[in-house]
Every structure is written in structure tokens, then in C-alpha cells.
Write an enzyme that holds these catalytic residues in place. Structure first.
Site, PDB file in Angstrom:
ATOM      1  N   GLU A  38     -22.631  36.356  98.918  1.00 55.87           N
ATOM      2  CA  GLU A  38     -24.022  36.857  98.618  1.00 55.87           C
ATOM      3  C   GLU A  38     -25.317  37.044  99.380  1.00 55.87           C
ATOM      4  OE1 GLU A  38     -25.358  34.976  94.861  1.00 55.87           O
ATOM      5  OE2 GLU A  38     -23.390  34.453  94.020  1.00 55.87           O
ATOM      6  N   ASP A  56     -20.926  33.224  94.551  1.00 56.42           N
ATOM      7  CA  ASP A  56     -21.056  31.803  94.044  1.00 56.42           C
ATOM      8  C   ASP A  56     -20.003  31.256  92.933  1.00 56.42           C
ATOM      9  OD1 ASP A  56     -22.883  31.386  96.320  1.00 56.42           O
ATOM     10  OD2 ASP A  56     -24.469  31.110  94.963  1.00 56.42           O
ATOM     11  N   ASP A 105     -20.345  30.057  89.944  1.00 55.12           N
ATOM     12  CA  ASP A 105     -20.937  29.910  88.659  1.00 55.12           C
ATOM     13  C   ASP A 105     -20.985  31.289  88.086  1.00 55.12           C
ATOM     14  OD1 ASP A 105     -22.875  31.321  90.105  1.00 55.12           O
ATOM     15  OD2 ASP A 105     -24.063  29.783  90.407  1.00 55.12           O
ATOM     16  N   GLU A 121     -23.271  33.271  87.293  1.00 58.72           N
ATOM     17  CA  GLU A 121     -23.983  34.556  87.895  1.00 58.72           C
ATOM     18  C   GLU A 121     -23.180  35.169  89.038  1.00 58.72           C
ATOM     19  OE1 GLU A 121     -26.677  36.161  87.202  1.00 58.72           O
ATOM     20  OE2 GLU A 121     -26.753  34.553  85.161  1.00 58.72           O
ATOM     21  N   TYR A 174     -22.232  23.008  97.598  1.00 56.18           N
ATOM     22  CA  TYR A 174     -23.135  23.592  96.651  1.00 56.18           C
ATOM     23  C   TYR A 174     -23.982  22.940  95.754  1.00 56.18           C
ATOM     24  CZ  TYR A 174     -23.979  27.869  93.524  1.00 56.18           C
ATOM     25  OH  TYR A 174     -24.555  28.956  92.915  1.00 56.18           O
ATOM     26  N   ARG A 216     -25.837  23.814  93.195  1.00 59.65           N
ATOM     27  CA  ARG A 216     -26.220  24.143  91.750  1.00 59.65           C
ATOM     28  C   ARG A 216     -25.005  23.318  90.888  1.00 59.65           C
ATOM     29  NH1 ARG A 216     -27.798  28.960  94.070  1.00 59.65           N
ATOM     30  NH2 ARG A 216     -30.171  29.133  93.903  1.00 59.65           N
ATOM     31  N   HIS A 274     -18.251  22.265  89.690  1.00 59.05           N
ATOM     32  CA  HIS A 274     -18.293  22.053  91.086  1.00 59.05           C
ATOM     33  C   HIS A 274     -18.516  20.399  91.395  1.00 59.05           C
ATOM     34  CE1 HIS A 274     -19.645  26.162  92.093  1.00 59.05           C
ATOM     35  NE2 HIS A 274     -20.407  26.029  91.034  1.00 59.05           N
TER      36      HIS A 274
END
Length: 712
Positions: free
Chosen positions: A17, A90, A92, A94, A306, A308, A351
């Protein structure tokens, strides 16, 4: 179709990203690998229209994001030259959606084998392991992101135009941000409704040998000491001032203190706000930098996992690493078995916790490579993680009761008797851990008294306004939003001027309160915490393939759209309600000036607009300087643009205040009042006149200045 067997010599394109992440990973993978950055979403819903086909089962209408077509073509060219493409966005929802869109955009432009890889940390072992075991895109996770995106678009693109029509152009409303705004507005109402009550405390000084210490009155004549005024305090002092002072009780209690679990996103944001004074946005920006990689000596290292996550899970590799470090440096604090922490209810657990990638990178060892703020955030992450696998600490608290006539005074002191995990705690240490020492005291012994008494006036404190830390905690507890959304929620409310920051507290503006009132009254079933939390649970069920995403949307949208139409036809417009007539006259054209609300607050604007564009700052109070007919307005210094309040007759009048005037004047001297804040007294009103004692805090120092204002 059979999957191609990957050859090391075949060129492989890895798409992440961000450029910083690309730089770090490319160094880890070496020859044969090209790592490029998508810079987030390349394909998304357009900003200019709803772009959700309601008739076609709520299918979103995706486009290439404006300004990203060139980058997408470059990635397509790179993919065409590659034998393998690894989508490494990532891990997740998104990130999964970004990978899904990239796959759709690349698959017809290349013969390369396109796969998905995920990792929780940017370290050579984690990256190489991910490359060895590529997988497929998780369609359920993509559907959960799609459902959230479509739902938010349907809510926002129905409520926002309603606000434009009924309140003011350019406003916005959102499913989650409006609930957060409601929480802040309701808390502000509690703050305003609270009526403080006076009370007093009394301390006295006692001595044993050369040791002096203070104790506080807790009982009088066998009853709890509730001192309502100064007269009561003085009466007690008179009655006991010549009494003998006897130690009536000494208690020593030990307490075991267990280490706290490693950080999740919300707990990191709370700790960074409380300990470091960071906003949620700043915390996440710095955490992103630490995750993506920084130059440490000759190596580029991703220092944390990570950032988040709502899980406290720790991988076996990380447990082995931290236990080895503790065993080497603090062998006496290494438990026989790893300490496991329960994952919270509703946590996605995709995560691990937020932790350092390598415990050997202690804060001291990397401080020369990090900025000041990076080091602070890394330090609390490292301390929290390493300490969570260490032995318990133990404190001993000594509590002493002292009788002076009918008055019972009490003093307590705590000390660490076993440091345990506190061996590695520095920046995260609490002031309550150690509260001073007392001389050795025995029950029945008489103490000397200097007859020094310290009465102090207080006022009961109302509910505290939300801060970044407390609103994030509340959002998490109520199940509103997810780790990735806490910081953006606060940022949106501030950017739209629905909320402002005052002494790190979140205060709703009149605009924010007006919008909140309309939305809550019109859509009580949508703008509430229970609906928002329920939606988060349903999105989790979509990700778990328990429900179909567009069926979930359909169940919501029918009743919602019906209500929108009803409100549109029945809600009275308050457009112009926020504009106020004034007695001010435009000094350019002579027409009346109006008080209007803009993106950055209220201002004066000529009613002759658009022919006349004259605008001015809002007068907040009359200048208190004798003989000056000016008014106090908000101004900003050069450079960082710090706000202060000065006279409109500057430079003739140099009056400056660093406290914002409120629309009230002192009944004693006539100067204006301001709202002040300190940790001891919270929010309170005070006269700005340094020579007037009206509503002054006991330890208040006025910030009134009369100077040349050189930085104005």
C-alpha cells in the site's frame, strides 16, 4: 486450473500500500522481486454521486480514483512483465478490498499468477514466510468491506443533502460520526447542567523525631467528615488544636499487581493521549511509520507489528523472543509459563497485539535513529509488551490513623517491595506506584503536632468532557466503529467544525449541536449507539459468511429511505437560523453586517454579499482598558498560528489575553470573564482582571499581558 509452480528465477511483482513499506520489503526480498506501492485504493466509489445501484441489489459502481489512472497503468505494465504477482495490502477489510480491486484490474492485462499474501509484521522472516505460502483473496472479507462502504454511502448521501436543505450547505452526516457527535453533545449537556457544590478538606502536620508528615481529616465525632463551609472547618480546628495526638491504628496491607495486557489500537491511543498528550490521529501516523520501517544502523527495520487490531493475541515466535530476552536480562522475573491474555468479546483477532518485532531493539538501543515522538510511542509499546510477560509486582501500603480529640486523621504511603514487571517500566510508570514514606509508627504512641492546619476550599466536579482517550474508550466499550476508524471519526468531527478542542477536551460547537438535535429527533433508530454496534456485529457476520451482504443492506434501506422522505417533507428548515443580525455596519459599503458560521467558526460578513466581500472577526467582549473603545477579537500569532485575544485598536491598544472571553462581565470590576482550566479545578470561570478576586482559583495566575504584540 493448476497453480504454476513458482521458480525463484521468475520475476515477481509484489504490490503493497505505501512507498515506505515497499522500500523495506524490497530490501528483504532481494533480486527477482520488484515491490511497488498502490498508494491505498486505486479503485473506489466516486465522490460526486452515490454510485450504488439500488435496483441491482445495491451493487456499487466502482471507478478508477481520480488521479490514479497513471499509477494503475504502470502496475499493469509491471504485472505484464512478471511471472507472479503477490498482492500484499494490509491484512484487514480495507486491505482485502484493495487486493480484490487490483486483482480485477490486473488479471486481464497479464498472464502472471496472481496471489494474495498477508503478514502481521515487516521483518525478513515474516515477509519470506508470507511469500512462501501465498493464498487466495478472502471474498467474505471483501464483502464485509463492500457492505460497510455501501451502507455508509447510503446513509451519508441521504442525510447530507437533507442537512443542506434544512440547515446549511456543505454539511455532512455519517453513520458512525453522527453517533460519536451525539455522545459528545450529550456529555456537554451534562457538563452545562451540573451545579458545583462547595466543600472543604482539612490537613494537619504531625511529627515523630525529625520526620514531618501531613494527614487528612476523615472522621469527626465518629462520623464521616463532610465539611461544607469554612466556618465548620474553623470550629473543628479551635476544638482540637490543643489536643494530644495519638496513633490509634496502623495497618499494613500487601497487594499483588499484575502486568497489563499488550496494546490493542484503542488502548494504545488512550495511553498515548494520557501519557504523551498525542491526538489519536498523531498516534496512528507515528505507529504507521514504526510499522512500515525506519533506518536502524545499516538496516531498514519495521519496529512494530500492524497497528490496527483489537486482539491481545501473541504469536509463539513472539513469546519465544520476549521470554528469551527476559531470561537473559531479568531471569528472576521470568514466569515458568508464558502469560496468555483473553481476547475481548467481539474482537476480530485477525492480527496479534501491537508489539515490537524484536525485543532486542530496546528503546535505548534505537533512540538515536528515531524522532522524539517516534521514540516516545515506541517506548510505551516496547514497555507494555515486554512487561506483560514478566512476573507480578508487589506493593505494601501502610495506613495510619491519628486521633486528635474527636478528630480522626489518616495518612497512607505505598512502596514497591517486589519490582516484578516494573523493572522495565519507565515512561508508562504511574505516579501512584510509590506515594512516599512514613516514619516507623506504633499504635498508642503520641506524636508531636506543630498545630499547623491546612484547610482548603473545593467545589464538586461535574462530568468531564470527552478527550481523545475517553471517547476512544467509550467507542470501543459500546462497540461503535473498529480500530481503523477511531482516529478518523475524531478527525472528521474536528475538520467539519462540529467539535473543537479546548484544553485537549472535545467541545461541540453550536453547529454540531444543531445537527445532532435534528438527526437524533428525526432518526432516533439510526443515530444511536445500539444500531451502530449492531451493524458492526452484522459486518462481522458477513465476514464469517453467516449472512449475505446485500440482504443485510436491503433490510436496513427500505425503512430508512421511507423515514428520510418523511423528514424531508415535514422537517422545518432552519436555514439562516445560524445567521444573526448585528448592529455592526460594513466599513466598505455601509450595509449591515451579519454574524455567520463558516468552516472555522463564526465571523462577520457583509449582508451585501456577493457585491461586497467584507468579513471581520467576531467581537467577543469590550476592551477593559480605560479610555479604549475597542473590542476583543480572536487573533493568531505568526508561525504556528497560536490563537490569542486582542483589541481591535491594536497597535494603539496592546491588550492581550490568552484565555477566550465568554459573554459575561465581572459584577465587581466590569472586566470580562473567561473560562479557564487546570487539572486541580477543572473548568471554571474567572475575571480577567489580575487585581480582581472574583471567581479566581486559589492558585490562579492570570495570563493578561499588555505589550507591543510584536508577533501579531
Amino acid at each position: 486450473m493448476a497453480t504454476k509452480k513458482k521458480s525463484v528465477s521468475e520475476p515477481t511483482l509484489v504490490i503493497v500500500e505505501s512507498p515506505a513499506k515497499a522500500t523495506t520489503i524490497e530490501k528483504y526480498l532481494g533480486p527477482g522481486f520488484t515491490v511497488k506501492a498502490s498508494m491505498g485504493h486505486l479503485i473506489d466509489l466516486p465522490k460526486s454521486r452515490m454510485a450504488v445501484n439500488i435496483e441491482d441489489n445495491f451493487q456499487p459502481e466502482y471507478i478508477t480514483v481520480r488521479g490514479r489512472a497513471k499509477l494503475l497503468k504502470e502496475l499493469q505494465k509491471d504485472a505484464k512483465k512478471s511471472a507472479h504477482v503477490l498482492l500484499a495490502s494490509d491484512n484487514d477489510r480495507e486491505g482485502e478490498a484493495i487486493a480484490w480491486h487490483l486483482n480485477n484490474a490486473l488479471k486481464d492485462k497479464t498472464n502472471a499468477d496472481i496471489k494474495r499474501i498477508v503478514f502481521n509484521e515487516i521483518t525478513p522472516p515474516a515477509i519470506k514466510e508470507a511469500v512462501k505460502h501465498p493464498g487466495e483473496i478472502d471474498e467474505n472479507k471483501v464483502n464485509a468491506q463492500k457492505a460497510r462502504r455501501v451502507l455508509d454511502r447510503l446513509v451519508g448521501y441521504n442525510l447530507s443533502p437533507l442537512l443542506w436543505e434544512k440547515v446549511k450547505n456543505g454539511l455532512s452526516a455519517g453513520r458512525v460520526q453522527s453517533v460519536a457527535l451525539r455522545l459528545i453533545c450529550e456529555r456537554e449537556k451534562e457538563v452545562e447542567d451540573f451545579i458545583p457544590e462547595e466543600y472543604w478538606t482539612l490537613e494537619a502536620t504531625f511529627s515523630k523525631g525529625k520526620s514531618n508528615f501531613n494527614a487528612q481529616l476523615v472522621q469527626y465525632k465518629g462520623e464521616k467528615a463532610e465539611l461544607k463551609n469554612e466556618a465548620e472547618v474553623n470550629r473543628i480546628i479551635e476544638e482540637i488544636k490543643n489536643s494530644a495526638c495519638i496513633v490509634s491504628d496502623v495497618k499494613v496491607s500487601e497487594k499483588t499487581v499484575r502486568p497489563k495486557a499488550p496494546f490493542t489500537t484503542s488502548k494504545l491511543q488512550q495511553a498515548a493521549a494520557n501519557r504523551l498528550g498525542f491526538t489519536s490521529r498523531k498516534t496512528m501516523q507515528i505507529a504507521q511509520q514504526l510499522y512500515e520501517g525506519v533506518q536502524v544502523g545499516k538496516s531498514y527495520v519495521g519496529l512494530i507489528t500492524y497497528m490496527r487490531t483489537d486482539s491481545v493475541r501473541i504469536s509463539k515466535t513472539a513469546l519465544d523472543d520476549v521470554r528469551a530476552w527476559i531470561g537473559k536480562n531479568y531471569p528472576n522475573e521470568l514466569p515458568a509459563e508464558p502469560i496468555l491474555y483473553a481476547v475481548g468479546k467481539g474482537a476480530q483477532d485477525a492480527h496479534e497485539c501491537i508489539r515490537p518485532t524484536y525485543c532486542q531493539y530496546t528503546p535505548d538501543s534505537v533512540k538515536e535513529y528515531l524522532s522524539r515522538d517516534q521514540l516516545k510511542l515506541y517506548t510505551i509499546i516496547w514497555e507494555r509488551f515486554v512487561s506483560c510477560q514478566m512476573g507480578n509486582a508487589k506493593t505494601a501500603t501502610t495506613s495510619v490513623d491519628i486521633l486528635a480529640g474527636d478528630a480522626l486523621f489518616r495518612v497512607s504511603a505505598s512502596k514497591l517491595i517486589e519490582k516484578g514487571f516494573y523493572q522495565v517500566i519507565r515512561l508508562l510508570s504511574s505516579k501512584e506506584d510509590i506515594t512516599g514514606n512514613l516514619p516507623a509508627l506504633k499504635k498508642g504512641e503520641e506524636l508531636s503536632s506543630s498545630h499547623s492546619f491546612y484547610p482548603e476550599q473545593h467545589f464538586t466536579q461535574g462530568p468531564a468532557r470527552y478527550t481523545d482517550a475517553s471517547i476512544v474508550k467509550t467507542l470501543e466499550e459500546k462497540g461503535i466503529g473498529r480500530p481503523s476508524t477511531y482516529a478518523p471519526i475524531i478527525s472528521v468531527l474536528l475538520d467539519r467544525y462540529y467539535v473543537t478542542r479546548s484544553n485537549k477536551q472535545l467541545v461541540p460547537t453550536l453547529l454540531g449541536r444543531t445537527i445532532c438535535k435534528i438527526l437524533v429527533e428525526a432518526f432516533p433508530d439510526v443515530i444511536n449507539e445500539h444500531f451502530t454496534a449492531d451493524i458492526e456485529n452484522k459486518l462481522d457476520e458477513v465476514e464469517q459468511n453467516k449472512i449475505v451482504w446485500n440482504t443485510m443492506i436491503a433490510d436496513f434501506y427500505g425503512p430508512f429511505k421511507k423515514r428520510v422522505d418523511e423528514v424531508e417533507s415535514t422537517q422545518k428548515s432552519v436555514k439562516g437560523f445560524l445567521d444573526e443580525s448585528t448592529d455592526k455596519v460594513c466599513d466598505l459599503c455601509g450595509k449591515p453586517m451579519l454574524k455567520k458560521l463558516g468552516r472555522f467558526g463564526y465571523f462577520l460578513a457583509c449582508s451585501g454579499f456577493p457585491e461586497c466581500h467584507n468579513t471581520k472577526s467576531i467581537p467577543l467582549a469590550k476592551c477593559p482598558v480605560e479610555g479604549c473603545d475597542g473590542e476583543i477579537v480572536a487573533r493568531k500569532t505568526k508561525g504556528r498560528g497560536k490563537e490569542f485575544y486582542g483589541c481591535t485598536n491594536y497597535p494603539k491598544c496592546n491588550f492581550i489575553s490568552h484565555f477566550k472571553p465568554i459573554d459575561q462581565y465581572c459584577p465587581k470590576c466590569g472586566w470580562f470573564l473567561v473560562e479557564k482550566f487546570d487539572k486541580k479545578n477543572g473548568n471554571y470561570k474567572s475575571c480577567i482582571n489580575p487585581n480582581c478576586d472574583y471567581l479566581h482559583s486559589a492558585d490562579d495566575t492570570s495570563d493578561l499581558e499588555i505589550d507591543a504584540g510584536e508577533n501579531v
